[in-house]
Design a protein around this motif. Structure first.
Motif, PDB file in Angstrom:
ATOM      1  N   GLY A  71     -36.686 -10.890  -5.200  1.00 29.16           N
ATOM      2  CA  GLY A  71     -35.890  -9.850  -4.562  1.00 29.16           C
ATOM      3  C   GLY A  71     -34.900  -9.250  -5.528  1.00 29.16           C
ATOM      4  O   GLY A  71     -35.249  -8.874  -6.647  1.00 29.16           O
ATOM      5  N   ASP A  72     -33.641  -9.210  -5.128  1.00 29.40           N
ATOM      6  CA  ASP A  72     -32.584  -8.730  -6.004  1.00 29.40           C
ATOM      7  C   ASP A  72     -31.824  -9.935  -6.535  1.00 29.40           C
ATOM      8  O   ASP A  72     -31.501 -10.851  -5.781  1.00 29.40           O
ATOM      9  CB  ASP A  72     -31.647  -7.814  -5.209  1.00 29.40           C
TER      10      ASP A  72
ATOM     11  N   GLN B 181     -43.564 -14.437   3.474  1.00 33.33           N
ATOM     12  CA  GLN B 181     -44.220 -14.089   2.198  1.00 33.33           C
ATOM     13  C   GLN B 181     -44.557 -12.593   2.108  1.00 33.33           C
ATOM     14  O   GLN B 181     -45.692 -12.224   1.768  1.00 33.33           O
ATOM     15  CB  GLN B 181     -45.517 -14.900   2.010  1.00 33.33           C
TER      16      GLN B 181
ATOM     17  N   VAL C 138     -41.052 -12.105   9.102  1.00 29.06           N
ATOM     18  CA  VAL C 138     -42.074 -11.867   8.081  1.00 29.06           C
ATOM     19  C   VAL C 138     -42.053 -13.030   7.102  1.00 29.06           C
ATOM     20  O   VAL C 138     -40.994 -13.445   6.617  1.00 29.06           O
ATOM     21  CB  VAL C 138     -41.848 -10.537   7.323  1.00 29.06           C
TER      22      VAL C 138
ATOM     23  N   MET D  97     -38.907 -21.491   4.915  1.00 31.59           N
ATOM     24  CA  MET D  97     -38.057 -20.886   3.878  1.00 31.59           C
ATOM     25  C   MET D  97     -38.680 -19.643   3.236  1.00 31.59           C
ATOM     26  O   MET D  97     -38.026 -18.950   2.464  1.00 31.59           O
ATOM     27  CB  MET D  97     -37.743 -21.917   2.801  1.00 31.59           C
ATOM     28  N   PHE D  98     -39.949 -19.369   3.546  1.00 29.57           N
ATOM     29  CA  PHE D  98     -40.574 -18.162   3.000  1.00 29.57           C
ATOM     30  C   PHE D  98     -40.460 -16.982   3.971  1.00 29.57           C
ATOM     31  O   PHE D  98     -41.096 -15.957   3.771  1.00 29.57           O
ATOM     32  CB  PHE D  98     -42.050 -18.430   2.663  1.00 29.57           C
ATOM     33  N   CYS D  99     -39.694 -17.192   5.031  1.00 29.92           N
ATOM     34  CA  CYS D  99     -39.568 -16.151   6.064  1.00 29.92           C
ATOM     35  C   CYS D  99     -38.208 -15.477   5.996  1.00 29.92           C
ATOM     36  O   CYS D  99     -37.205 -16.086   5.612  1.00 29.92           O
ATOM     37  CB  CYS D  99     -39.696 -16.767   7.454  1.00 29.92           C
ATOM     38  N   THR D 100     -38.194 -14.223   6.426  1.00 27.02           N
ATOM     39  CA  THR D 100     -36.946 -13.525   6.709  1.00 27.02           C
ATOM     40  C   THR D 100     -37.049 -13.015   8.139  1.00 27.02           C
ATOM     41  O   THR D 100     -38.113 -12.581   8.579  1.00 27.02           O
ATOM     42  CB  THR D 100     -36.736 -12.367   5.716  1.00 27.02           C
TER      43      THR D 100
ATOM     44  N   ILE E 264     -28.466 -10.692  -4.867  1.00 24.60           N
ATOM     45  CA  ILE E 264     -28.412 -10.990  -3.423  1.00 24.60           C
ATOM     46  C   ILE E 264     -28.964 -12.405  -3.233  1.00 24.60           C
ATOM     47  O   ILE E 264     -30.160 -12.631  -3.403  1.00 24.60           O
ATOM     48  CB  ILE E 264     -29.227  -9.962  -2.610  1.00 24.60           C
ATOM     49  N   TYR E 265     -28.080 -13.347  -2.967  1.00 27.06           N
ATOM     50  CA  TYR E 265     -28.444 -14.776  -2.892  1.00 27.06           C
ATOM     51  C   TYR E 265     -29.344 -15.147  -4.081  1.00 27.06           C
ATOM     52  O   TYR E 265     -30.301 -15.908  -3.924  1.00 27.06           O
ATOM     53  CB  TYR E 265     -29.179 -15.105  -1.585  1.00 27.06           C
ATOM     54  N   GLY E 266     -29.068 -14.570  -5.247  1.00 25.12           N
ATOM     55  CA  GLY E 266     -29.955 -14.781  -6.395  1.00 25.12           C
ATOM     56  C   GLY E 266     -29.228 -15.422  -7.567  1.00 25.12           C
ATOM     57  O   GLY E 266     -28.073 -15.850  -7.461  1.00 25.12           O
TER      58      GLY E 266
ATOM     59  N   ARG F 284     -46.883 -10.725  -0.565  1.00 27.86           N
ATOM     60  CA  ARG F 284     -47.630 -11.762  -1.298  1.00 27.86           C
ATOM     61  C   ARG F 284     -48.971 -11.935  -0.607  1.00 27.86           C
ATOM     62  O   ARG F 284     -49.173 -11.450   0.505  1.00 27.86           O
ATOM     63  CB  ARG F 284     -46.846 -13.077  -1.330  1.00 27.86           C
TER      64      ARG F 284
ATOM     65  N   TYR G 238     -31.524 -14.570   6.107  1.00 25.72           N
ATOM     66  CA  TYR G 238     -32.176 -15.154   4.931  1.00 25.72           C
ATOM     67  C   TYR G 238     -32.152 -16.669   5.084  1.00 25.72           C
ATOM     68  O   TYR G 238     -31.332 -17.207   5.825  1.00 25.72           O
ATOM     69  CB  TYR G 238     -31.413 -14.794   3.654  1.00 25.72           C
ATOM     70  N   ASN G 239     -32.981 -17.336   4.317  1.00 27.54           N
ATOM     71  CA  ASN G 239     -33.033 -18.808   4.311  1.00 27.54           C
ATOM     72  C   ASN G 239     -32.975 -19.374   5.734  1.00 27.54           C
ATOM     73  O   ASN G 239     -32.135 -20.226   6.038  1.00 27.54           O
ATOM     74  CB  ASN G 239     -31.852 -19.373   3.509  1.00 27.54           C
TER      75      ASN G 239
END
Ligand code: SAH
Length: 615
Positions: free
Chosen positions: A435-436, A551, A549, A574-577, A439-441, A554, A518-519
């Motif tokens: 992602g960015d 992944q 959603v 954890m792969f979902c938002t 942002i949580y990165g 992907r 997120y997460n």
């Protein structure tokens, strides 16, 4: 700002048409350098017009530029530079960008000037095709004459063409490494026909990475990493040439390579010693000096009470060499013409350049969602660091000779510190986040560490390269849910106390914000999502649309339409938002829509809120 492209400066961009002039204005802003235009083109404050013919002007640019980027046809470039070419060690790097902007071509300097790397980076920036014609890159193997470039190794004697030919034909080549780190080996593909050995035979060609003078009897190529620190002690006023001669003699006697010298080391009272300073300047060596009490603490084989009395440490040359090298003494002190010389071997070579840090947002996953600027940063990096899954998604972009370090989940501080260490050493490092990056990165983790470590040099040499964040990616997959004010909340309470998260969730629910979670859930954290749902249900209609959603972008992408009452029954991980709509959001045939217009009426939130307010 030259964005870490120092190795290619000065760059001259030559445009003869308005299209290339405009293109080069943006490129020069990112890559640095000066733009030259034909006198007929409209003047722009950032462009210089060449007065004479381009042919004459090129002669001048040729002499004092490291890089020329010519916006001409390839034929014109070849004709113009043909009379100027001398040899590849001295000629500048020449790139050609034809009018269409579809191609960036390395004309010369692809290896010696690392031109293929700049070519690839500019092509990425322009979303163009890089035309790189060397044979080794086609095999995923960096050219044997470029192996040492990222590490500042100096080229010794060698049958470079013969060695390159043998490798391209897939013939076995022996590699003997006697000095420097071994990280660089990761840049070589495992299928390369290389035989690592300490005892080479006489049947196959040899590549040496060594601090010694060696003279193999078979075809060979020699690289000298800059690993030798020369400790020097001398009387005041000793001329540079006397010191140089003493060093040369010690090196000859011990069969050491002068090209492997990292720099000179001494006691701090010698930091302005004219001979030492002049010699270092001439040779491009750093002079590292240390105070007596620091040198006193270094154990050495030949301490001298006389020296101790004079300068406060029993050893200058030996102790300073060991201190600078942070490695073992190779040659104990030798005294020649009143110059004391000792040599120590550093485990890691000296890099005569400043590092650079890119904090890159790689987007949700698919390469089509990666920005050209992010591709450019990845093409530039010596080392790419990231979470294993993200590096796998980016694998097609790996450049021959590049090191990719994959990490497990978590390990964020380790990743950040590793990147800082490598960049402090002098490497260009890209730290990849999904992602960015901001942002949580990873961008925040790296920048906070740099800030707390007060790492001023690197704070000036770091760039955050934005990416498409999960909230944008996921929104685009489910419709247009973010058309009104929205907020993002991470349900991970690893870094933020749950009370804070719960408070924010309450405010988001009460304030009718479209809310992106997120997460949302992991194998360790399972209760937070139902807890968030419960908070929202206190303030929002149970039928509020919710999209999940997994992944996004992907290969195993999954999309679910749900509502506030039911979305926790989905296999959220954890792969979902998760996107929770506002009170006006609705599911259409296309997907989730949050209307752009809010009617002019006072906000009235879900019934529970009104009850509690009126109560
Ligand atoms: N820097 C990232 C966020 C990293 S936090 C960004 O800007 O997107 C990790 C969380 O991001 C995951 O738990 C998930 O909620 C979300 N995420 C990242 N990539 C995703 C994808 N491709 N599909 C769905 N969610 C994703």
């Amino acid at each position: 700002m030259t964005g870490g492209w120092d190795a290619f400066q000065p760059i001259a961009w030559v445009a003869t048409t308005p299209v290339n002039q405009t293109r080069f204005l943006t490129l020069a802003r990112h890559f640095g350098g000066t733009i030259w235009c034909s006198p007929q083109l409209a003047t722009h404050p950032d462009c210089h017009a060449y007065g004479t013919s381009l042919r004459d002007h090129l002669q001048y640019l040729w002499a004092d530029h490291r890089t020329l980027v010519l916006g001409l046809t390839l034929g014109a470039v070849v004709r113009l530079i043909a009379p100027l070419l001398t040899d590849k060690q001295r000629d500048p790097l020449v790139l050609c960008i034809p009018e269409s902007g579809q191609y960036v071509i390395t004309v010369c300097g692809g290896h010696q000037r690392q031109g293929d790397r700049l070519c690839q980076a500019i092509a990425s920036w322009l979303n163009a095709q890089a035309i790189i014609t060397d044979a080794s890159s086609a095999q995923g193997l960096p050219g044997v004459d470029t192996w040492g470039h990222p590490w500042g190794w100096r080229k010794g004697a060698g049958d470079w063409t013969a060695l390159a030919g043998a490798l391209i034909r897939g013939e076995p080549v022996q590699v003997v490494q006697e000095a420097s780190q071994t990280l660089w080996r990761q840049a070589l593909p495992p299928q390369a026909p290389l035989r690592w050995t300490d005892a080479p035979d006489a049947h196959h060609p040899q590549i040496w990475i060594t601090h010694r003078q060696v003279n193999p009897t078979v075809p060979h190529a020699i690289w000298h990493p800059r690993v030798l620190w020369v400790g020097v002690g001398c009387a005041r006023g000793t001329p540079a040439w006397v010191i140089q001669q003493a060093i040369a003699q010690v090196f000859a006697e011990h069969a050491l390579a002068l090209d492997a010298i990292a720099g000179l080391a001494s006691i701090d009272i010698k930091q302005d010693e004219a001979g030492l300073v002049a010699l270092c300047q001439n040779q491009g060596w750093p002079l590292r000096t240390f105070p007596a009490d620091q040198l006193r603490a270094v154990a050495v084989p030949n301490p001298s009470p006389v020296v101790a009395q004079a300068v406060g440490t029993p050893s200058v040359a030996e102790a300073a060499a060991v201190q600078a090298a942070q490695g073992p003494l190779l040659v104990p002190k030798q005294v020649l013409d009143n110059v004391t010389v000792a040599v120590a071997l550093a485990p890691r070579e000296f890099l005569d350049r400043q590092g650079y840090l890119y904090l890159v947002g790689a987007g949700p996953g698919d390469l089509s969602q990666l920005t050209p600027a992010a591709r450019c940063a990845l093409a530039h990096a010596d080392v790419v660091i990231g979470y294993r899954l993200y590096l796998e998604l980016l694998a097609p972009l790996k450049r021959p000779g590049q090191i990719w370090e994959a990490y497990g989940i978590g390990q964020e501080t380790e990743r950040a510190q590793r990147a800082i260490d490598l960049a402090t050493w002098g490497l260009t490092v890209a730290v990849v986040s999904s992602g960015d990056s901001g942002i949580y990165g990873m961008a925040g983790v790296v920048l906070e560490l740099l800030h707390h470590q007060q790492h001023q040099p690197l704070l000036n040499r770091v760039q955050v390269v934005p990416g498409i964040s999960a909230l944008q990616a996921v929104a685009s997959r489910v419709g247009v849910p973010l058309m009104q004010d929205f907020c993002a909340i991470s349900l991970s309470d690893l870094h933020v106390p749950w009370e804070t998260i719960a408070h924010r969730l309450t405010q988001a629910a009460q304030g009718d914000w479209v809310t992106v979670l997120y997460n949302p859930c992991s194998s360790q954290r399972t209760w937070q999502l139902p807890a968030a749902q419960a908070i929202f249900l206190q303030h929002r209609d149970p039928q509020t649309p919710v999209a999940v959603v997994r992944q996004a972008y992907r290969s195993d992408e999954q999309i679910w339409r749900s509502d506030l009452a039911h979305f926790t029954q989905l296999p959220v991980d954890m792969f979902c938002t998760v996107i929770i709509g506002n009170r006006r959001s609705y599911w259409s045939d296309y997907g989730l829509i949050t209307p752009r217009r809010e009617p002019p009426e006072p906000p009235h939130f879900a019934p529970q809120t009104q009850n509690s307010n009126s109560g």
